[in-house]
Design an enzyme around this catalytic site. Sequence first.
Site, short mmCIF file in Angstrom:
data_model
loop_
_atom_site.label_atom_id
_atom_site.label_comp_id
_atom_site.label_asym_id
_atom_site.label_seq_id
_atom_site.Cartn_x
_atom_site.Cartn_y
_atom_site.Cartn_z
N ASN A 148 -49.16 14.60 19.87
CA ASN A 148 -48.97 13.17 19.66
C ASN A 148 -49.64 12.77 18.36
OD1 ASN A 148 -48.26 10.45 20.44
ND2 ASN A 148 -50.46 10.13 20.66
N GLU A 149 -48.86 12.19 17.49
CA GLU A 149 -49.41 11.74 16.21
C GLU A 149 -50.21 12.84 15.54
OE1 GLU A 149 -49.84 7.09 16.69
OE2 GLU A 149 -51.53 8.20 17.48
N TYR A 162 -46.88 9.46 29.11
CA TYR A 162 -47.93 10.40 28.75
C TYR A 162 -48.40 11.06 30.04
CZ TYR A 162 -49.36 8.74 24.00
OH TYR A 162 -49.47 8.44 22.68
N GLU A 204 -42.96 5.13 19.75
CA GLU A 204 -43.92 4.11 20.19
C GLU A 204 -43.78 2.96 19.24
OE1 GLU A 204 -48.11 5.13 20.30
OE2 GLU A 204 -47.67 6.98 21.39
N TYR A 228 -47.18 -0.05 14.76
CA TYR A 228 -47.94 -1.16 15.37
C TYR A 228 -48.23 -2.17 14.27
CZ TYR A 228 -48.64 1.88 19.40
OH TYR A 228 -48.44 2.69 20.50
N ASN A 280 -54.17 10.67 23.06
CA ASN A 280 -54.82 9.43 22.59
C ASN A 280 -54.82 8.41 23.73
OD1 ASN A 280 -56.13 8.71 20.01
ND2 ASN A 280 -54.93 6.84 20.21
N ALA A 281 -53.93 7.40 23.66
CA ALA A 281 -53.64 6.57 24.84
C ALA A 281 -54.81 5.76 25.38
CB ALA A 281 -53.09 7.44 25.98
C1 IPT Z 1 -51.10 5.04 19.02
C2 IPT Z 1 -51.23 6.22 19.99
O1 IPT Z 1 -50.19 7.14 19.83
C3 IPT Z 1 -51.23 5.77 21.41
O2 IPT Z 1 -51.64 6.84 22.21
C4 IPT Z 1 -52.13 4.58 21.59
O3 IPT Z 1 -53.44 5.01 21.39
C5 IPT Z 1 -51.76 3.51 20.61
O4 IPT Z 1 -51.89 3.99 19.34
C6 IPT Z 1 -52.62 2.30 20.66
O5 IPT Z 1 -52.55 1.71 21.89
S1 IPT Z 1 -51.74 5.41 17.44
C7 IPT Z 1 -51.16 4.14 16.39
C8 IPT Z 1 -51.98 2.92 16.47
C9 IPT Z 1 -51.15 4.66 15.00
#
Ligand code: IPT
Length: 992
Positions: A197-198, A94, A295, A257, A138-139
Amino acid sequence: MRPSAVAVALLSASRGCSAIALRGRPNTLLNTGTTPRSLLQNVVTWDEHSLFINGERLMIFSGEFHPFRLPVPSLWTDVLEKVKALGLNAVSIYIDWALLEGKPGEFRAEGVFDYDAFLSAAKQVGLYVITRPGPYINAEASGGGFPGWLQRVKGHLRTSDSDYLAATDNYASNIGKIIAKHQITNGGPVILYQPENEYSGAVGVTFPNADYMQYVEDQARKAGIVVPFVSNDASPGGHNAPGTGKGAVDIYGHDGYPLGFDCANPNTWPAGALPTNWHVTHESQSPSTPYTIPEFQGGSFDPWGGWGFDQCYELINHEQERVFYKNNYAAGVTILSLYMIFGGTNWGNLGHPGGYTSYDYAAPIKEDRTLTREKYSELKLEAQFLKVSPGYLTATPGNSSVTGVYSPSTSVSITPLIGTNGSFFVVRHTDYQSTESTSYTLNLPTSAGNIAIPQLRGSLTLGRRDSKIHVTDYPLGDYSLLYSTAEIFTWKKFEDRTVLIVYGGPSEQHELAVKSSAKRWKADSGLTVAAKNGSIVVNWQTTTERRIFQVDDLQVYIVDRNSAYNYWVPDISASSSVIVNGGYLIRSASVSKATLSLRGDFNGTSTIELIGVPKGVSSLTLNGAVLPHVKNAQGNWESTVRYAKPALPIPELAKLDWKYVDSLPEIKAGYDDSRWVTADHKTSNNTVQPLRTPTSLFASDYGFHTGALLYRGHFTASGSEKSLYISTQGGSAFGSSVWLNDTFLGSWTGTDASSAHNATYTLPNLAAGKPYVLTVLIDNMGLDENWVVGPDEMKHPRGILDYELTGSSDSAITWKITGNLGGEDYADKTRGPLNEGGLFVERQGYHLPDPPLRDFAPSGGPTSGLDKPGVAFYAAQLDLALPSETWDIPLSFVFENNTAKAGGAYRAWLYVNGFQFGRYVSNVGPQTVFPVPEGILNYKGSNWIGLAVWALESGGARVPGFTLQAANPVITGRDKVQVVDAPRWQVRRGAY
Ligand code: IPT
């Protein structure tokens, strides 16, 4: 299917780009957006299975790394080499806009923010790069990467509102040019580009907004980006997938995630969290592109008041890697990036309010860059396997939830990936949460028919939270495995032999079959061997002893998983490697003339064994020094690396010559705030928070977006004032304190759950007609992220939202405000726009090296503390003389967490040579250990340490204990660390 020459010619004619021939098996689907995409270059192409680079089909296995979270450019290579040593071939990055354009129109990417240097480093190490510059990232970054001044943009963020789009242009073109220069088409490492992003969900605005996505993509193309666009949908939602029209990307990707972020319950794997439909959704959403997860959960964030990253690691550990990563392979992923591979540090206020200074993320590489987590080793096993298994890339994934087909046991589920160059069977517990072991047998289709496995004896075992990949008809150069239940770590065809390394869990029974009609073989004791169906079948129970089976010139090294962890496979060239057994880290291998040179790290005396040393090589060096070797019984080289822990003179911080300066002179009688900004805006562009005060007191309306905020409210008393109601907002875990002249009115000490707080403070009797001043100190914990499009949460203001002085009118108060000196014209261009806040010492630059000690008083240091509420600043010189040429010595500053000894709630900011490297909140936690990398610290010279301590409660506070601690030193082969060149203190003209 190749696009016809006519189609290519038409496209190039109509769009003015040159026609090119696509190599490999190119994408079959051209996007219908307004800009040509896939035809802009022919180096990175793809089909429905995988990417091709220069016509070569390959898996992209990447890890996310944020250079901005490690502000020591000379250490970037260290992390990149640790990524490469795993067997990964890419990093994903990023880029945080907020750090590069602190003032609208002024883009700066130098020094610790030098992406040109970062991309060169990646190229030098030999990793591809996936770039993700946002504009929104985000991040867990302040504002999700949006600079604070976007709070003044009226339009909706991340939409096609023109003021928002215009605000992104300067950043997009500048960062785009840097990335464009480093694309693979120009000889650089950049292979993919992720716009946005997203971009996956919105509330209250039109969504999806194709015009917006297209605009972001056009910005990149205008800056010269020609590599394919990849998306990162927040879940498999199909947004902007190829073929969806305007705004579509070239390669669709989504993140995942599945275990979530609940580090409170690190042993709980929630029911139903294992995704079993991802292959099927991929086929329905983007069948013509490689299955891509830009991711995938490689750890977890942790909020203020959280549980700490060691506990997050229990949740997202090596077992999570086994079960969840292998489940991704079962779905056929061929572009995969783990978020994070190395988390780093939210230094200098760069984080969002939902996180603290550490961004360790429980990632495979720890924040202090050490490799002490088992998940690093487990990941290496998986990545090295995929690296030598090209057949995986074209194998077709089958149903992932079927039981009873490939095994009679229903307690295991087996997903087949059937290929022409090997087939893969991914086994997991049917109840994926299971912490029990289960035994099973297999019934696998092979070129020799369906075979019940094991054939010779015993049954297989799947341990707690485990998953395995069994292979059939798996090619090994000139050989082929009919099957193996043991997992493959790597195999190599050397000049004189082929070596295969397989492993199994503790005590597990395994069996493999080598296709061969040979009548003779060699087998170590403990291996049961028999010829069957044109193969030689080897069966064993795993022990900690290595055993070797040899047929013809194929040697199979059979080890247990923990032993496999010790092996490394550094490439010598594009086509040759050496296998190294032993060492904490083997970074690289190279051959020059008759010498094999290894670079590596060692955390104890170690034997290393080298398998496959090229012919003609006769000597060995390690980190540049000759290392004697002997040949062992297998013909491998063996050496011993001796480790003798060096003396590490770590100064006792309590004994430093501490100096003190009051950092809250604002509450003293006669304090002059005439140079402060007058908060006189009668309106605000802020669209998320109605203005409730006569003039705006939103800090970003005045250019203050980071760190501590101070307000001074002047009024003439009527004499009838009784109380002050005040509403302050600083983000999760923020605190605030209020004084009337030098009288303390009260504080909000903060909780992780509160972003804002309303308080009513009783006033002393005020004298009618006399001037008074309120001083309000507010901790800005960073700006909120803006994940959902529409509500514009990033615009949640920081500062005073509302107030009421009873017995007076609100407009009787005139307010002054300050944050960091200069606001958007920030004083310290080297450490960036977010590093310093509005504390007196920060405005003066006293947190920098060599502060003017004439303005300081002698002091006992932070442990002596304050006896009343206020802000004290302690500074000391710290001299280090550590043997860092050949040792990597992780250092951390540690706060003793002892509420009774502290005497009251306090907050502390830690500055190391002017870089803010820690925010400690005694009453919220959880972080007490603050790693600071070499390069920020000068290990061979003097350093300046500063600690600003804000006591919030009436009795004051002291830091109970503050120490510098070293972790186990590691002999290192990394490049020498360069101390970051950053300005020392100088008189700041106009500072107040
Ligand atoms: C995902 C984001 O793309 C990333 O930037 C970071 O925030 C991450 O979450 C969490 O550490 S969003 C995902 C949880 C749907």
